[in-house]
Design a protein around this motif. Structure first.
Motif, PDB file in Angstrom:
ATOM      1  N   TYR A   1       0.854  -1.459  -0.006  1.00  0.00           N
ATOM      2  CA  TYR A   1       0.521   0.034   0.371  1.00  0.00           C
ATOM      3  C   TYR A   1       0.620   1.337   0.269  1.00  0.00           C
ATOM      4  CZ  TYR A   1      -4.819  -2.005   0.350  1.00  0.00           C
ATOM      5  OH  TYR A   1      -5.315  -2.912   0.590  1.00  0.00           O
ATOM      6  N   ASN A   2       2.131   0.924   0.697  1.00  0.00           N
ATOM      7  CA  ASN A   2       3.282   2.356   0.847  1.00  0.00           C
ATOM      8  C   ASN A   2       2.938   2.571  -1.206  1.00  0.00           C
ATOM      9  OD1 ASN A   2       2.566   2.554   3.239  1.00  0.00           O
ATOM     10  ND2 ASN A   2       4.912   1.865   3.578  1.00  0.00           N
ATOM     11  N   ALA A   3       2.754   2.207  -2.142  1.00  0.00           N
ATOM     12  CA  ALA A   3       3.564   2.046  -3.145  1.00  0.00           C
ATOM     13  C   ALA A   3       2.391   3.414  -3.978  1.00  0.00           C
ATOM     14  CB  ALA A   3       3.304   1.070  -3.969  1.00  0.00           C
ATOM     15  N   GLY A   4       1.561   2.987  -2.652  1.00  0.00           N
ATOM     16  CA  GLY A   4      -0.007   4.018  -3.723  1.00  0.00           C
ATOM     17  C   GLY A   4       0.109   5.842  -3.129  1.00  0.00           C
TER      18      GLY A   4
ATOM     19  N   GLU B   1      -1.939   9.522   1.925  1.00  0.00           N
ATOM     20  CA  GLU B   1      -1.181   8.502   3.326  1.00  0.00           C
ATOM     21  C   GLU B   1      -2.616   7.133   2.852  1.00  0.00           C
ATOM     22  OE1 GLU B   1       0.507   8.451   5.030  1.00  0.00           O
ATOM     23  OE2 GLU B   1       0.760  11.073   5.259  1.00  0.00           O
ATOM     24  N   PRO B   2      -1.582   5.839   2.804  1.00  0.00           N
ATOM     25  CA  PRO B   2      -2.143   4.191   2.994  1.00  0.00           C
ATOM     26  C   PRO B   2      -3.133   4.173   4.268  1.00  0.00           C
ATOM     27  CG  PRO B   2       0.074   3.895   3.113  1.00  0.00           C
ATOM     28  CD  PRO B   2       0.544   5.923   2.951  1.00  0.00           C
ATOM     29  N   ALA B   3      -4.268   3.699   2.798  1.00  0.00           N
ATOM     30  CA  ALA B   3      -5.329   2.547   4.140  1.00  0.00           C
ATOM     31  C   ALA B   3      -4.976   1.890   3.545  1.00  0.00           C
ATOM     32  CB  ALA B   3      -6.621   3.901   3.751  1.00  0.00           C
ATOM     33  N   LEU B   4      -4.852   0.758   4.898  1.00  0.00           N
ATOM     34  CA  LEU B   4      -4.516  -0.312   4.903  1.00  0.00           C
ATOM     35  C   LEU B   4      -6.170  -1.549   5.551  1.00  0.00           C
ATOM     36  CD1 LEU B   4      -1.764   0.560   4.770  1.00  0.00           C
ATOM     37  CD2 LEU B   4      -1.290  -1.393   5.964  1.00  0.00           C
ATOM     38  N   PRO B   5      -6.361  -1.862   4.419  1.00  0.00           N
ATOM     39  CA  PRO B   5      -7.637  -2.532   5.330  1.00  0.00           C
ATOM     40  C   PRO B   5      -7.234  -3.146   6.730  1.00  0.00           C
ATOM     41  CG  PRO B   5      -7.175  -4.240   3.734  1.00  0.00           C
ATOM     42  CD  PRO B   5      -6.048  -2.863   3.621  1.00  0.00           C
ATOM     43  N   PRO B   6      -8.529  -2.924   7.745  1.00  0.00           N
ATOM     44  CA  PRO B   6      -8.444  -3.748   9.478  1.00  0.00           C
ATOM     45  C   PRO B   6      -7.911  -5.502   8.783  1.00  0.00           C
ATOM     46  CG  PRO B   6     -10.178  -3.406   8.624  1.00  0.00           C
ATOM     47  CD  PRO B   6      -9.600  -2.728   7.357  1.00  0.00           C
ATOM     48  N   LEU B   7      -7.257  -5.893   9.732  1.00  0.00           N
ATOM     49  CA  LEU B   7      -7.125  -7.621   9.744  1.00  0.00           C
ATOM     50  C   LEU B   7      -7.620  -8.106   9.803  1.00  0.00           C
ATOM     51  CD1 LEU B   7      -3.573  -7.941  11.870  1.00  0.00           C
ATOM     52  CD2 LEU B   7      -3.668  -7.040   9.080  1.00  0.00           C
ATOM     53  N   SER B   8      -9.204  -7.378  10.203  1.00  0.00           N
ATOM     54  CA  SER B   8     -10.384  -9.094  10.577  1.00  0.00           C
ATOM     55  C   SER B   8     -11.191  -8.890   9.933  1.00  0.00           C
ATOM     56  CB  SER B   8     -10.849  -7.697  12.166  1.00  0.00           C
ATOM     57  OG  SER B   8     -11.381  -6.817  11.952  1.00  0.00           O
ATOM     58  N   SER B   9     -10.743  -7.358   8.136  1.00  0.00           N
ATOM     59  CA  SER B   9     -11.795  -7.482   7.004  1.00  0.00           C
ATOM     60  C   SER B   9     -11.374  -8.984   6.298  1.00  0.00           C
ATOM     61  CB  SER B   9     -11.557  -6.334   6.407  1.00  0.00           C
ATOM     62  OG  SER B   9     -10.371  -6.420   5.929  1.00  0.00           O
TER      63      SER B   9
ATOM     64  N   PHE C   1      -6.291   0.641  -4.253  1.00  0.00           N
ATOM     65  CA  PHE C   1      -5.081   2.194  -2.992  1.00  0.00           C
ATOM     66  C   PHE C   1      -6.232   3.205  -2.924  1.00  0.00           C
ATOM     67  CE2 PHE C   1      -2.145  -0.108  -5.980  1.00  0.00           C
ATOM     68  CZ  PHE C   1      -0.990  -0.459  -4.794  1.00  0.00           C
ATOM     69  N   TYR C   2      -6.538   3.211  -3.881  1.00  0.00           N
ATOM     70  CA  TYR C   2      -7.906   4.739  -3.327  1.00  0.00           C
ATOM     71  C   TYR C   2      -8.955   5.190  -3.548  1.00  0.00           C
ATOM     72  CZ  TYR C   2      -2.797   6.001  -4.873  1.00  0.00           C
ATOM     73  OH  TYR C   2      -1.344   6.830  -5.351  1.00  0.00           O
TER      74      TYR C   2
ATOM     75  N   SER D   1     -12.987   4.827  -4.055  1.00  0.00           N
ATOM     76  CA  SER D   1     -13.765   5.011  -5.159  1.00  0.00           C
ATOM     77  C   SER D   1     -13.267   6.147  -5.872  1.00  0.00           C
ATOM     78  CB  SER D   1     -15.470   5.709  -4.690  1.00  0.00           C
ATOM     79  OG  SER D   1     -15.754   6.011  -3.125  1.00  0.00           O
ATOM     80  N   MET D   2     -12.832   6.803  -4.856  1.00  0.00           N
ATOM     81  CA  MET D   2     -11.619   8.259  -4.870  1.00  0.00           C
ATOM     82  C   MET D   2     -10.630   8.362  -6.088  1.00  0.00           C
ATOM     83  SD  MET D   2     -12.016  10.144  -1.523  1.00  0.00           S
ATOM     84  CE  MET D   2     -12.171  12.274  -2.428  1.00  0.00           C
ATOM     85  N   ALA D   3     -10.220   6.746  -6.925  1.00  0.00           N
ATOM     86  CA  ALA D   3      -9.392   6.962  -7.317  1.00  0.00           C
ATOM     87  C   ALA D   3      -8.773   7.502  -8.523  1.00  0.00           C
ATOM     88  CB  ALA D   3      -9.549   5.418  -7.852  1.00  0.00           C
ATOM     89  N   GLU D   4     -10.001   7.871  -9.132  1.00  0.00           N
ATOM     90  CA  GLU D   4      -9.703   9.068 -10.400  1.00  0.00           C
ATOM     91  C   GLU D   4      -8.771  10.268 -10.122  1.00  0.00           C
ATOM     92  OE1 GLU D   4     -12.684  10.910 -13.807  1.00  0.00           O
ATOM     93  OE2 GLU D   4     -13.620   9.687 -12.653  1.00  0.00           O
ATOM     94  N   ILE D   5      -9.434  10.960  -9.004  1.00  0.00           N
ATOM     95  CA  ILE D   5      -8.690  12.802  -8.412  1.00  0.00           C
ATOM     96  C   ILE D   5      -7.789  12.191  -7.305  1.00  0.00           C
ATOM     97  CG2 ILE D   5     -10.109  12.564  -6.658  1.00  0.00           C
ATOM     98  CD1 ILE D   5     -10.837  15.057  -6.615  1.00  0.00           C
ATOM     99  N   LEU D   6      -6.946  10.913  -6.688  1.00  0.00           N
ATOM    100  CA  LEU D   6      -6.573  11.005  -6.113  1.00  0.00           C
ATOM    101  C   LEU D   6      -5.825  10.659  -6.149  1.00  0.00           C
ATOM    102  CD1 LEU D   6      -7.735  10.070  -2.722  1.00  0.00           C
ATOM    103  CD2 LEU D   6      -7.826  11.651  -3.223  1.00  0.00           C
ATOM    104  N   ALA D   7      -5.468   9.826  -7.756  1.00  0.00           N
ATOM    105  CA  ALA D   7      -4.184   9.550  -8.276  1.00  0.00           C
ATOM    106  C   ALA D   7      -3.700  10.269  -8.912  1.00  0.00           C
ATOM    107  CB  ALA D   7      -5.138   8.205  -9.670  1.00  0.00           C
ATOM    108  N   LYS D   8      -4.287  11.792  -9.296  1.00  0.00           N
ATOM    109  CA  LYS D   8      -3.618  12.683 -10.253  1.00  0.00           C
ATOM    110  C   LYS D   8      -2.695  13.055  -9.523  1.00  0.00           C
ATOM    111  CE  LYS D   8      -7.840  12.800 -12.662  1.00  0.00           C
ATOM    112  NZ  LYS D   8      -8.988  13.864 -13.275  1.00  0.00           N
TER     113      LYS D   8
END
Length: 270
Positions: free
Chosen positions: A42-45, A51-59, A149-150, A152-159
């Motif tokens: 996730y740090n690659a994004g 900041e990267p958002a990791l899914p919780p370990l319980s998910s 990585f992003y 539903s907001m990938a379209e804007i945050l990827a820029k």
């Protein structure tokens, strides 16, 4: 006779509890490289704003990702151990135990060398997890699959992330003054997201304050004087938030036409 039987049963139960505890500890230790690889993935994004958002370990997503990375890492490390065993050990390394995290699986009794072998093996797995996770993340970014990585907001945050890009946030707070809602507009310095990859906290720089009044003709915005150098806002403080990415483009400068040799030739005398 009954007392001896009870002591024997208690000893067996205690040994079983210790055995289960050791298995749980070993399982958690073997999953640690997968957790590190997922973090590196996730740090690659990560960009300068997001900041990267990791899914919780319980998910389900977190368990699947960590489990997949763990299996791949252990497979690669086991193959590496197989190759290492085929290579003769140099004399100056003969005193160092093999970095084998799987030594307890076949050992009949634990000793200091076995413990050192397990710790060295876990360290090797953790070191291997960093490049494997990052390379996998970089590959996903190159494949233009940035939703992982992003969200539903990938379209804007990827820029974001470029020196020529900056993100402006429009935050409408829950604060009301004289029937008007208070809002902030500023450049995003840091955006933290929750496990669902939705904005949770935002830090703005050079933020301006505005008031928003709702009328029959639509919202009316009124600007105020002055700006705030830095402000941090959490999701429970705003009723809505919007983002816009601006790209700074250098205006092309038209250079004067290059002179040629004929331009400098002396004119013929009259």
């Amino acid at each position: 006779m009954r007392g001896a039987t009870r002591r024997s049963v208690a000893a067996d139960q205690g040994a079983g509890f210790v055995g289960l505890t050791l298995i749980a500890v070993l399982t958690a230790a073997l999953l640690l490289p997968g957790i590190i690889a997922a973090r590196s993935f996730y740090n690659a994004g990560q960009t300068s704003e997001v900041e990267p958002a990791l899914p919780p370990l319980s998910s389900v997503d977190g368990i699947a990702l960590i489990g997949l990375f763990s299996v791949v890492l252990h497979l690669l490390y086991a193959v590496g151990l197989k190759v290492a065993l085929m290579i003769p050990t140099p004399d100056f390394l003969a005193w160092v135990p093999l970095a084998d995290p799987y030594a307890p699986m076949g050992a009949r009794h634990a000793d200091l060398n076995a413990a050192l072998s397990v710790l060295l093996g876990l360290a090797g797995l953790c070191v291997l997890a960093l490049p494997i996770g990052n390379l996998t993340g970089q590959l996903m970014m190159r494949l233009d699959d940035k939703t992982i990585f992003y969200g539903s907001m990938a379209e804007i945050l990827a820029k974001t992330g470029s020196d020529q890009d900056f993100v402006v946030a429009y935050v409408l707070t829950k604060i009301e003054h004289d029937g008007r809602l208070v809002g902030y507009e500023g450049t995003v310095v840091s955006l933290l997201r929750n496990a669902d990859r939705f904005p949770a906290k935002v830090i703005l720089k050079d933020a301006s304050i505005f008031y928003l009044t709702m009328s029959d003709e639509g919202p009316i915005r009124r600007e105020t004087k002055g700006t705030i150098d830095w402000i941090a806002l959490a999701a429970d403080e705003w009723s809505n938030i919007a983002f816009k990415v601006f790209k700074v483009e250098d205006d092309p400068v038209e250079l004067p036409a290059a002179s040629t040799a004929s331009d400098h030739q002396p004119s013929p005398a009259a």
